[in-house]
Write an enzyme that holds these catalytic residues in place. Structure first.
Site, PDB file in Angstrom:
ATOM      1  N   HIS A  16      22.272  -6.988  22.639  1.00  0.00           N
ATOM      2  CA  HIS A  16      22.516  -8.179  21.833  1.00  0.00           C
ATOM      3  C   HIS A  16      23.999  -8.418  21.583  1.00  0.00           C
ATOM      4  O   HIS A  16      24.453  -9.563  21.525  1.00  0.00           O
ATOM      5  CB  HIS A  16      21.784  -8.048  20.498  1.00  0.00           C
ATOM      6  CG  HIS A  16      21.731  -9.319  19.710  1.00  0.00           C
ATOM      7  ND1 HIS A  16      21.055 -10.433  20.142  1.00  0.00           N
ATOM      8  CD2 HIS A  16      22.275  -9.653  18.504  1.00  0.00           C
ATOM      9  CE1 HIS A  16      21.167 -11.401  19.247  1.00  0.00           C
ATOM     10  NE2 HIS A  16      21.903 -10.953  18.245  1.00  0.00           N
ATOM     11  N   SER A  38      23.204 -16.134  18.778  1.00  0.00           N
ATOM     12  CA  SER A  38      21.974 -15.610  18.215  1.00  0.00           C
ATOM     13  C   SER A  38      21.252 -16.725  17.452  1.00  0.00           C
ATOM     14  O   SER A  38      20.913 -17.739  18.039  1.00  0.00           O
ATOM     15  CB  SER A  38      22.267 -14.393  17.336  1.00  0.00           C
ATOM     16  OG  SER A  38      21.111 -13.672  17.063  1.00  0.00           O
ATOM     17  N   ASP A  84      18.754  -7.137  25.718  1.00  0.00           N
ATOM     18  CA  ASP A  84      18.748  -7.566  24.318  1.00  0.00           C
ATOM     19  C   ASP A  84      17.334  -7.443  23.751  1.00  0.00           C
ATOM     20  O   ASP A  84      16.380  -7.999  24.303  1.00  0.00           O
ATOM     21  CB  ASP A  84      19.228  -9.019  24.236  1.00  0.00           C
ATOM     22  CG  ASP A  84      19.529  -9.473  22.818  1.00  0.00           C
ATOM     23  OD1 ASP A  84      19.086  -8.807  21.867  1.00  0.00           O
ATOM     24  OD2 ASP A  84      20.213 -10.507  22.673  1.00  0.00           O
TER      25      ASP A  84
END
Length: 723
Positions: free
Chosen positions: A696, A577, A663
């Site tokens: 995600h 991320s 995501d």
């Protein structure tokens, strides 16, 4: 496949901001519904499969090892609330678990005051774990027929007869809420869609509150749903119109107050509803001020054996960056009237406070380590103030699963890089600490796990500007001893994040045992941008100080080389991320420092994202990254480090990029574009793996997640020469 990687077509897309012009050849990959885009992603997956085919055996062995070490049929330590013990179960061979409960006891029996959780003699997958077990939710049944499943949250009504729960079967974190009658097992007709997470019941149990998001995925509205009505009839309780702020709803542990928080990166604001006086309606506690963050908790301080004084606890940064704990009356109160309870200390970052009838629990950190602080509440008000202590050099401690206001115990968790996750109950009455459960680590090939076979260390690197940066490291003792005797470096897996004041605190991992036992060392670089060393650590790693995150990580890697732990070719870096942005940046800044890089759901096209206010999370992220659309200085600064924009003809190490099609936090298009450009500009050896049915957090289901992690870890071990 012909032995050559996919080649993304170039379709130049030009934009101009502040007189600066950018040309992006791969922006066309943003069209998620375009069959050509899906075909390209699938071609990349095929190429990745082909290039990693030689690791299939290792992947299976890694999966088998974590499976063998895991007690697959198990249950969590039960948590007591409103006359029941609640716990979760897992089952051998099943992807998901179940949420369960059993009654505490007859209220008239002596055991009613006993806070010792029940413990089963043995747990069988086809039998109740405890006498009187009630299965509230079977997650496997809920997941049936779906490629992805996530339980967003569940909440039992105050009467304990209803259960509201939310599910996501796509991966986009937009949940559907249903209500189950626990006396009949039937679902009520209530159905809510597009909800953010879970719900919060009111005291009467006749309605509950929830949040929804706007088109840019910002939680902006709080609603009240009356049981038996439709979602279209729900009452809008609060609408946050400032696009920098998000909002959410919750309840104090005492059950007296419902609270709505509006929060931006540098400012918060609370409203409260006193359920003892609902006619007063929602009240604003203290108006938002730029740079002032605070949180609200309800406490009751006793004095001279009397009924006690109700007050709010206010954790705030108005008097210092690392926060102060103050008190305020049960009323709207400007910050000039907040009275300090724990004064600001620049050496101690106060992070949270939990209030109970007889004590307070303060979550704090100092010198990069978490701490749990108990403040006893006696008949004379504030009593003793002390830390719950453990002896390891590096560790993580925190509390959780403490829903009852009047409970005399504190359920806490403890772990380190070599200590399996452990659940303790701390009894405030006699200050005893009881281990309730430690994460089982089953024998592998007849060999028991022994934490003493591993050593963990806190190391300190020196950053470019002279700042000391902590590193947490674990390695097998015999592996380290052999390397020292031979004068050779160790293969090393270095992890980093460094954003949002999120701390990457040391914790145990079964998968990590597989790499440690193969001869690798594992380390976490606690770089600026995280929260490990207090608020200043965060402030000096964001917006116009973001480069510190990247140079800190490089300094940690170089320190580990210079002190003989490893070598550049034996160092594989990993981050996900915002940590994926870190990976992209360090690849550009120091490509020679790495033997490989893993970037999971990486935020690598951050300039494009931050220039588009319509994208999910962009506006609420301005305080983290800056607003390049409005400020040319911010534009130039982000452009100077943005991984995608700074790809050059450099000797990049092999790179594995992992993403998910659904995501909503970091769009799949960012790593897809990055990979295409790395190949086109530098001829880099780079792989892209896209999960086509996930969000995600990656795939759902524990076995799927194990296979997914085995894929990444096999690639890392291959780069470390340990495949």
């Amino acid at each position: 496949m012909s032995g050559q990687p996919p080649v993304a077509k170039k379709s130049p897309h030009t934009t101009t901001h502040h007189g600066r012009t950018r040309t992006d050849d791969y922006e066309w990959l943003r069209a998620k519904d375009d069959p050509e885009v899906i075909a390209y992603l699938e071609a990349e997956n095929e190429w990745t499969t082909e290039r990693t085919a030689h690791l299939a055996g290792l992947r299976q062995r890694l999966f088998d090892e974590v499976k063998a070490r895991t007690l697959e049929t198990d249950l969590s330590v039960p948590t007591r609330n409103r006359g029941y013990w609640y716990y979760g179960r897992s089952f051998e061979g099943k992807e998901y678990g179940a949420s369960c409960r059993v009654p505490v006891a007859d209220p008239e029996s002596d055991s009613w005051q006993d806070w010792t959780p029940p413990t089963p003699a043995q747990v069988a997958a086809d039998q109740p774990a405890l006498p009187g077990e009630e299965v509230l939710l079977d997650h496997n049944e809920l997941a049936e027929g779906h490629a992805f499943f996530s339980l967003g949250g569940s909440a039992v009504s105050p009467s304990t007869t209803l259960l509201a729960y939310s599910t996501d079967t796509v991966g986009d974190e937009r949940y559907t809420v249903r209500v189950k009658d626990l006396t009949t097992g039937e679902l009520l007709p209530d159905l809510l869609e597009g909800v953010m997470g879970g719900v919060t019941w009111d005291r009467a149990g006749e309605s509950f509150y929830y949040s929804t998001v706007d088109e840019s995925w910002r939680p902006d509205k709080v609603w009240r749903h009356l049981l038996g009505s439709t979602q279209a009839d729900d009452e809008l309780v609060y609408h946050e119109t400032d696009e920098r702020f998000w909002c959410g709803v919750g309840r104090t542990r005492s059950d007296r107050f419902l609270v709505i928080e509006s929060g931006a990166k540098t400012s918060t604001e609370y409203r409260f509803l006193d359920q003892d006086r609902p006619e007063a309606g929602w009240q604003l506690f203290a108006a938002r001020e730029e740079g002032i963050e605070y949180s609200l908790e309800h406490a009751r301080l006793r004095a001279n054996g009397g009924p006690g004084e109700d007050l709010f606890l206010v954790l705030h940064n108005a008097t210092g960056a690392d926060f102060e704990l103050a008190t305020a009356p049960i009323a709207p109160t400007p910050r000039s009237q907040w009275k300090p309870l724990i004064a600001h200390d620049p050496a101690v970052r106060l992070e949270d406070v939990d209030a109970f009838a007889g004590h307070l629990v303060v979550h704090q950190r100092s010198e990069g380590l978490t701490q749990l602080r108990i403040i006893e509440l006696g008949d004379d008000g504030i009593g003793d103030d002390y830390l719950v202590r453990f002896e390891d050099e590096i560790y993580t401690i925190g509390s959780g699963g403490n829903p009852a206001f009047d409970q005399p115990t504190v359920r806490l968790g403890y772990t380190s890089l070599r200590t399996p996750s452990s659940v303790y109950d701390y009894d405030v009455r006699d200050r005893s600490l009881t281990l309730r459960k430690q994460q089982p680590v089953l024998p592998l090939d007849g060999r028991d796990f022994d934490r003493e076979e591993y050593e963990e260390h806190r190391l300190w690197a020196t950053a470019e500007d002279g700042v000391r940066v902590p590193i947490s490291l674990v390695v097998r003792r015999d592996v380290r001893a052999a390397a020292l005797a031979a004068g050779r470096p160790l293969p090393l897996h270095l992890y980093g994040y460094g954003s949002y004041e999120a701390s990457m605190d040391p914790g145990f991992s079964l998968f990590r045992l597989s790499e440690l036992d193969r001869g690798a060392a594992f380390a976490i670089a606690h770089v600026r941008g995280g929260g490990e060393m207090g608020r200043g650590w965060y402030d000096n790693g964001k917006v116009l100080h973001k480069r510190n995150t990247f140079t800190d990580f490089i300094a940690c890697a170089r320190h580990l080389v210079e002190t003989g732990w490893t070598s550049p070719e034996l160092t594989v870096a990993e981050g996900g991320s915002a940590g994926g942005l870190l990976m992209g940046a360090i690849a550009n800044l120091a490509p020679e420092q790495w033997g490989g890089i893993v970037a999971a759901v990486p935020f690598v096209d951050n300039l494009t994202t931050m220039l588009d206010a319509s994208l999910p999370l962009t506006v609420v992220e301005y305080d983290e990254w800056g607003n390049p659309e409005a400020d040319p200085e911010v534009y130039d600064y982000i452009a100077s480090y943005a991984p995608y924009d700074n790809v050059a003809d450099l000797p990049y190490p092999p790179i594995l990029a992992e993403t998910s099609l659904n995501d909503t936090r970091v769009l799949y298009v960012e790593p897809a574009k990055w990979v295409a450009r790395l190949r086109a500009v530098a001829g880099a050896d780079v792989l892209l793996k896209t999960e086509m049915n996930a969000g995600h957090g990656g795939v759902s289901g524990r076995y799927q997640a194990w296979h997914d992690r085995a894929f990444s870890l096999s690639w890392i071990l291959d780069r470390l020469g340990l495949a």
